[in-house]
Design a protein around this motif. Structure first.
Motif, PDB file in Angstrom:
ATOM      1  N   ASP A 158       0.810  -1.214   0.000  1.00  0.00           N
ATOM      2  CA  ASP A 158       0.000   0.000   0.000  1.00  0.00           C
ATOM      3  C   ASP A 158       0.850   1.274   0.000  1.00  0.00           C
ATOM      4  OD1 ASP A 158      -2.424  -1.438   0.092  1.00  0.00           O
ATOM      5  OD2 ASP A 158      -2.199  -1.707   2.260  1.00  0.00           O
ATOM      6  N   ASP A 159       2.048   1.190   0.542  1.00  0.00           N
ATOM      7  CA  ASP A 159       2.886   2.382   0.679  1.00  0.00           C
ATOM      8  C   ASP A 159       3.864   2.495  -0.478  1.00  0.00           C
ATOM      9  OD1 ASP A 159       1.667   3.044   3.116  1.00  0.00           O
ATOM     10  OD2 ASP A 159       3.012   1.699   4.211  1.00  0.00           O
ATOM     11  N   GLN A 160       4.439   3.692  -0.596  1.00  0.00           N
ATOM     12  CA  GLN A 160       5.450   3.967  -1.614  1.00  0.00           C
ATOM     13  C   GLN A 160       6.705   4.500  -0.932  1.00  0.00           C
ATOM     14  OE1 GLN A 160       4.941   3.875  -5.317  1.00  0.00           O
ATOM     15  NE2 GLN A 160       3.334   2.515  -4.598  1.00  0.00           N
ATOM     16  N   GLY A 161       7.828   4.325  -1.598  1.00  0.00           N
ATOM     17  CA  GLY A 161       9.086   4.851  -1.063  1.00  0.00           C
ATOM     18  C   GLY A 161       9.723   3.859  -0.118  1.00  0.00           C
ATOM     19  N   SER A 162      10.431   4.384   0.887  1.00  0.00           N
ATOM     20  CA  SER A 162      11.105   3.539   1.870  1.00  0.00           C
ATOM     21  C   SER A 162      10.068   2.967   2.834  1.00  0.00           C
ATOM     22  CB  SER A 162      12.150   4.368   2.627  1.00  0.00           C
ATOM     23  OG  SER A 162      12.851   3.553   3.531  1.00  0.00           O
ATOM     24  N   LEU A 163      10.057   1.659   3.010  1.00  0.00           N
ATOM     25  CA  LEU A 163       9.064   0.980   3.843  1.00  0.00           C
ATOM     26  C   LEU A 163       9.683   0.566   5.172  1.00  0.00           C
ATOM     27  CD1 LEU A 163       7.579  -1.360   1.084  1.00  0.00           C
ATOM     28  CD2 LEU A 163       6.897   0.972   1.646  1.00  0.00           C
ATOM     29  N   THR A 164       8.880   0.600   6.223  1.00  0.00           N
ATOM     30  CA  THR A 164       9.350   0.203   7.550  1.00  0.00           C
ATOM     31  C   THR A 164       9.506  -1.312   7.608  1.00  0.00           C
ATOM     32  OG1 THR A 164       8.218   2.083   8.569  1.00  0.00           O
ATOM     33  CG2 THR A 164       8.861   0.277  10.021  1.00  0.00           C
ATOM     34  N   VAL A 165      10.695  -1.757   7.998  1.00  0.00           N
ATOM     35  CA  VAL A 165      10.978  -3.190   8.074  1.00  0.00           C
ATOM     36  C   VAL A 165      10.368  -3.755   9.361  1.00  0.00           C
ATOM     37  CG1 VAL A 165      12.750  -4.964   8.103  1.00  0.00           C
ATOM     38  CG2 VAL A 165      13.127  -2.856   6.810  1.00  0.00           C
ATOM     39  N   THR A 166       9.498  -4.736   9.201  1.00  0.00           N
ATOM     40  CA  THR A 166       8.864  -5.412  10.342  1.00  0.00           C
ATOM     41  C   THR A 166       9.071  -6.914  10.201  1.00  0.00           C
ATOM     42  OG1 THR A 166       6.757  -5.637   9.176  1.00  0.00           O
ATOM     43  CG2 THR A 166       7.090  -3.602  10.468  1.00  0.00           C
ATOM     44  N   GLN A 167       8.751  -7.655  11.256  1.00  0.00           N
ATOM     45  CA  GLN A 167       8.842  -9.110  11.187  1.00  0.00           C
ATOM     46  C   GLN A 167       7.885  -9.657  10.136  1.00  0.00           C
ATOM     47  OE1 GLN A 167      11.135 -11.066  12.935  1.00  0.00           O
ATOM     48  NE2 GLN A 167      10.427 -12.516  11.373  1.00  0.00           N
ATOM     49  N   GLU A 168       6.737  -9.011   9.977  1.00  0.00           N
ATOM     50  CA  GLU A 168       5.773  -9.444   8.950  1.00  0.00           C
ATOM     51  C   GLU A 168       6.386  -9.348   7.560  1.00  0.00           C
ATOM     52  OE1 GLU A 168       1.220  -8.482   7.388  1.00  0.00           O
ATOM     53  OE2 GLU A 168       2.162  -7.165   8.873  1.00  0.00           O
ATOM     54  N   TRP A 169       7.122  -8.251   7.298  1.00  0.00           N
ATOM     55  CA  TRP A 169       7.793  -8.101   6.004  1.00  0.00           C
ATOM     56  C   TRP A 169       8.824  -9.205   5.809  1.00  0.00           C
ATOM     57  CZ3 TRP A 169       6.906  -6.066   1.581  1.00  0.00           C
ATOM     58  CH2 TRP A 169       6.144  -4.903   1.458  1.00  0.00           C
ATOM     59  N   VAL A 170       9.616  -9.465   6.832  1.00  0.00           N
ATOM     60  CA  VAL A 170      10.654 -10.498   6.738  1.00  0.00           C
ATOM     61  C   VAL A 170      10.020 -11.851   6.428  1.00  0.00           C
ATOM     62  CG1 VAL A 170      12.454 -11.734   8.006  1.00  0.00           C
ATOM     63  CG2 VAL A 170      12.256  -9.254   8.258  1.00  0.00           C
ATOM     64  N   ASP A 171       8.919 -12.176   7.110  1.00  0.00           N
ATOM     65  CA  ASP A 171       8.233 -13.452   6.877  1.00  0.00           C
ATOM     66  C   ASP A 171       7.703 -13.534   5.444  1.00  0.00           C
ATOM     67  OD1 ASP A 171       8.764 -14.105   9.510  1.00  0.00           O
ATOM     68  OD2 ASP A 171       6.760 -13.595  10.239  1.00  0.00           O
ATOM     69  N   GLN A 172       7.123 -12.440   4.942  1.00  0.00           N
ATOM     70  CA  GLN A 172       6.585 -12.431   3.579  1.00  0.00           C
ATOM     71  C   GLN A 172       7.695 -12.592   2.543  1.00  0.00           C
ATOM     72  OE1 GLN A 172       4.395  -8.664   3.810  1.00  0.00           O
ATOM     73  NE2 GLN A 172       2.472  -9.777   3.695  1.00  0.00           N
ATOM     74  N   ILE A 173       8.833 -11.946   2.789  1.00  0.00           N
ATOM     75  CA  ILE A 173       9.954 -12.065   1.852  1.00  0.00           C
ATOM     76  C   ILE A 173      10.497 -13.479   1.849  1.00  0.00           C
ATOM     77  CG2 ILE A 173      12.339 -11.312   1.422  1.00  0.00           C
ATOM     78  CD1 ILE A 173      11.390  -8.513   2.502  1.00  0.00           C
ATOM     79  N   HIS A 174      10.600 -14.112   3.018  1.00  0.00           N
ATOM     80  CA  HIS A 174      11.040 -15.509   3.082  1.00  0.00           C
ATOM     81  C   HIS A 174      10.101 -16.414   2.287  1.00  0.00           C
ATOM     82  CE1 HIS A 174      13.633 -14.957   6.945  1.00  0.00           C
ATOM     83  NE2 HIS A 174      14.346 -14.839   5.858  1.00  0.00           N
ATOM     84  N   GLU A 175       8.804 -16.122   2.362  1.00  0.00           N
ATOM     85  CA  GLU A 175       7.828 -16.926   1.618  1.00  0.00           C
ATOM     86  C   GLU A 175       8.026 -16.757   0.111  1.00  0.00           C
ATOM     87  OE1 GLU A 175       2.987 -17.304   1.339  1.00  0.00           O
ATOM     88  OE2 GLU A 175       3.883 -16.742   3.255  1.00  0.00           O
ATOM     89  N   ILE A 176       8.293 -15.523  -0.319  1.00  0.00           N
ATOM     90  CA  ILE A 176       8.556 -15.270  -1.744  1.00  0.00           C
ATOM     91  C   ILE A 176       9.825 -16.006  -2.180  1.00  0.00           C
ATOM     92  CG2 ILE A 176       9.142 -13.489  -3.437  1.00  0.00           C
ATOM     93  CD1 ILE A 176       7.420 -11.539  -1.745  1.00  0.00           C
ATOM     94  N   PHE A 177      10.854 -15.983  -1.335  1.00  0.00           N
ATOM     95  CA  PHE A 177      12.079 -16.716  -1.647  1.00  0.00           C
ATOM     96  C   PHE A 177      11.768 -18.193  -1.873  1.00  0.00           C
ATOM     97  CE2 PHE A 177      15.426 -13.803   0.632  1.00  0.00           C
ATOM     98  CZ  PHE A 177      15.155 -12.809  -0.286  1.00  0.00           C
ATOM     99  N   GLN A 178      10.980 -18.784  -0.986  1.00  0.00           N
ATOM    100  CA  GLN A 178      10.659 -20.209  -1.088  1.00  0.00           C
ATOM    101  C   GLN A 178       9.892 -20.507  -2.372  1.00  0.00           C
ATOM    102  OE1 GLN A 178       8.610 -21.272   2.517  1.00  0.00           O
ATOM    103  NE2 GLN A 178      10.416 -20.971   3.820  1.00  0.00           N
ATOM    104  N   GLN A 179       8.973 -19.609  -2.721  1.00  0.00           N
ATOM    105  CA  GLN A 179       8.187 -19.804  -3.933  1.00  0.00           C
ATOM    106  C   GLN A 179       9.049 -19.722  -5.187  1.00  0.00           C
ATOM    107  OE1 GLN A 179       4.902 -17.033  -3.864  1.00  0.00           O
ATOM    108  NE2 GLN A 179       4.180 -17.767  -1.877  1.00  0.00           N
ATOM    109  N   ASN A 180      10.220 -19.099  -5.063  1.00  0.00           N
ATOM    110  CA  ASN A 180      11.126 -18.959  -6.200  1.00  0.00           C
ATOM    111  C   ASN A 180      12.390 -19.814  -6.031  1.00  0.00           C
ATOM    112  OD1 ASN A 180      10.185 -16.609  -8.207  1.00  0.00           O
ATOM    113  ND2 ASN A 180       9.540 -16.073  -6.122  1.00  0.00           N
TER     114      ASN A 180
END
Length: 200
Positions: free
Chosen positions: A59-81
């Motif tokens: 939903d946001d643009q620019g620099s995003l605040t890094v949270t544990q939720e973001w880290v978990d979502q990125i790990h999921e994207i890594f696994q999918q790829n």
């Protein structure tokens, strides 16, 4: 770690940065994920996730605040790829209230001071050039890893031969409203608690 997203300006790419990429870097592609790394040391400099909005809602643009939720979502994207990398992320606050326990003159620079600053649970040595920094002050400290409003990343460094871990901030550097034009750090009231996050 910094996360940046600007669909209109750059496209549907989620950019993850650990260190700015220098001239000597290489890429490896894993589906929609591109890993950027330093070939000599194998140090990961960052990742670009293409078609990012197909994986997550941003939903946001620019620099995003890094949270544990973001880290978990990125790990999921890594696994999918089919990328098995894990992000080692320090999610502790990077802007905190510090207490200047000691101030000494810099041995190699008349206008610099070497300060020992309690940031709650640890003590940092910070080289500061502000004329108004003094012992027994409550101040705002940007710890290593902090991203200033200007986009500058605070790192461990050495100033004129003395190590410095962080920065004691001015109101202007924090881009606070009505920041004074005069050079000097922001001195906080004693009501602030050492080590607590500084929200701005």
């Amino acid at each position: 770690m910094q996360i940046f997203y600007n669909k209109q300006g750059i496209g549907d790419v989620l950019m993850i940065s650990f260190n700015p990429a220098g001239l000597n870097h290489q890429f490896s592609k894993h589906g929609d994920v591109v890993k950027i790394y330093q070939p000599e040391t194998n140090e990961v400099l960052g990742y670009n996730i293409f078609q990012a909005s197909e994986y997550i809602t941003i939903d946001d643009q620019g620099s995003l605040t890094v949270t544990q939720e973001w880290v978990d979502q990125i790990h999921e994207i890594f696994q999918q790829n089919s990328l098995e990398d894990q992000l080692d992320v320090d999610l502790s606050p990077k802007f905190v209230v510090g207490y200047v326990k000691e101030k000494q003159p810099h041995k190699n620079a008349d206008k610099l001071s070497v300060c020992q600053v309690d940031v709650g649970g640890e003590e940092l040595q910070i080289v500061c050039g502000a004329p108004n920094v003094n012992q027994d002050q409550k101040v705002v400290v940007a710890k290593p890893g902090a991203v200033m409003p200007s986009g500058m990343i605070i790192k461990e460094t050495e100033l004129r031969g003395v190590s410095s871990s962080g920065m004691i901030c001015s109101a202007k550097e924090l881009e606070l409203p009505d920041a004074p034009k005069e050079k000097g750090i922001l001195v906080l009231d004693n009501d602030y608690k050492t080590g607590e996050p500084f929200e701005f």
